[in-house]
Design an enzyme around this catalytic site. Structure first.
Site, PDB file in Angstrom:
ATOM      1  N   LYS A   7       0.859  -1.194   0.000  1.00 51.10           N
ATOM      2  CA  LYS A   7       0.000   0.000   0.000  1.00 51.10           C
ATOM      3  C   LYS A   7       0.892   1.240   0.000  1.00 51.10           C
ATOM      4  O   LYS A   7       1.750   1.399   0.872  1.00 51.10           O
ATOM      5  CB  LYS A   7      -0.887  -0.038   1.253  1.00 51.10           C
ATOM      6  CG  LYS A   7      -2.183   0.712   1.110  1.00 51.10           C
ATOM      7  CD  LYS A   7      -3.044   0.413   2.319  1.00 51.10           C
ATOM      8  CE  LYS A   7      -4.325   1.203   2.321  1.00 51.10           C
ATOM      9  NZ  LYS A   7      -5.001   1.113   3.601  1.00 51.10           N
TER      10      LYS A   7
HETATM   11  C1  E4P Z   1      -8.256   1.615   3.985  1.00 46.40           C
HETATM   12  O1  E4P Z   1      -7.552   1.268   3.120  1.00 46.40           O
HETATM   13  C2  E4P Z   1      -8.192   2.958   4.592  1.00 46.40           C
HETATM   14  O2  E4P Z   1      -6.948   3.135   5.189  1.00 46.40           O
HETATM   15  C3  E4P Z   1      -9.318   3.108   5.566  1.00 46.40           C
HETATM   16  O3  E4P Z   1     -10.491   2.617   4.940  1.00 46.40           O
HETATM   17  C4  E4P Z   1      -9.514   4.492   6.104  1.00 46.40           C
HETATM   18  O4  E4P Z   1     -10.714   4.513   6.845  1.00 46.40           O
HETATM   19  P1  E4P Z   1     -11.074   5.681   7.871  1.00 46.40           P
HETATM   20  O5  E4P Z   1     -11.315   6.927   7.090  1.00 46.40           O
HETATM   21  O6  E4P Z   1     -12.320   5.205   8.551  1.00 46.40           O
HETATM   22  O7  E4P Z   1      -9.910   5.822   8.808  1.00 46.40           O
END
Ligand code: E4P
Length: 220
Positions: free
Chosen positions: A88
């Site tokens: 990622k």
């Molecule tokens: C996933 O890849 C993201 O990091 C995550 O969905 C972020 O979610 P949040 O906005 O609830 O922290």
């Protein structure tokens, strides 16, 4: 549409996996910190444990570095942990360069922190495997996160981009349904939102009645 769970909590991942509908896991540094996982050896061991639970499902593991060399070094180490690791990478200049490099090396990526269609085009051009537009965080600033998914889906389809749209920052069961309608390829969500899809009062009322009628029929 594929279902990923957005957590680093092993028991939540196991619970979703037991449902039989899980296609993968996404994590981020905040979710890892929530589980109190610190130190590279522990972080890597935790990713391994997640990969073992979901077996064939993709597991997004996020780099901390923000410079090209650092992202490449970290990403290569993460990718070595298991075949189902997806690196990622944040939507920044060096991140885009790194995604292009990973793509040329056959290492799969998830481009994260995406908030615009322009960013989505750049990530697809670089060869990202997944693109993570943050639906809930767009909503938080009174823009429309689902409209963003629709816009990206239209562009990707028109341009023939292969990058999969992974709707992230999902906050409710309604978001899941809306993301599916908007053309997301994948949705990543907390366990509560996945379980929330089960609920309907008419199901509860109907089941109660069926079971009562069955009991009555036994009594003759
Ligand atoms: C996933 O890849 C993201 O990091 C995550 O969905 C972020 O979610 P949040 O906005 O609830 O922290």
């Amino acid at each position: 549409m594929k279902f990923f769970i957005d957590t680093a909590n092993l028991s939540e991942i196991k619970e979703a996996q037991d449902l039989g509908i899980l296609d993968g896991v996404t994590t981020n540094p905040s979710l890892m910190a929530k589980e109190k996982i610190t130190g590279q050896a522990n972080v890597f061991a935790h990713y391994k444990a997640i990969c073992d639970i979901v077996e064939d499902g993709d597991v997004s593991a996020e780099v901390i570095s923000t410079d090209f060399e650092g992202i490449i070094k970290e990403g290569k180490e993460l990718a070595k942990l298991a075949d189902n690791i997806v690196v990622k990478v944040p939507m920044i200049k060096d991140g885009i360069k790194a995604i292009k490099w990973f793509d040329s090396e056959g290492i799969r990526t998830n481009c994260t922190l995406v908030f615009s269609a322009g960013q989505a085009i750049l990530a697809a051009k670089a060869g990202a495997t997944y693109l993570s537009p943050f639906v809930g965080r767009v909503d938080d600033v009174t823009w429309d996160g689902i409209k963003l998914i629709e816009e990206i889906a239209a562009i990707y389809s028109m341009q023939g981009y292969m990058t999969e749209i992974l709707a992230a920052s999902i906050r409710s069961p309604l978001h899941i349904v809306q993301a599916a309608k908007a053309g997301a390829d994948v949705v990543t969500c907390p366990l509560s939102s996945i379980m929330g899809l089960l609920n309907h009062p008419l199901t509860d009322i109907g089941l109660k009645k069926f079971l009562e009628d069955h009991q009555k029929s036994l009594q003759g």
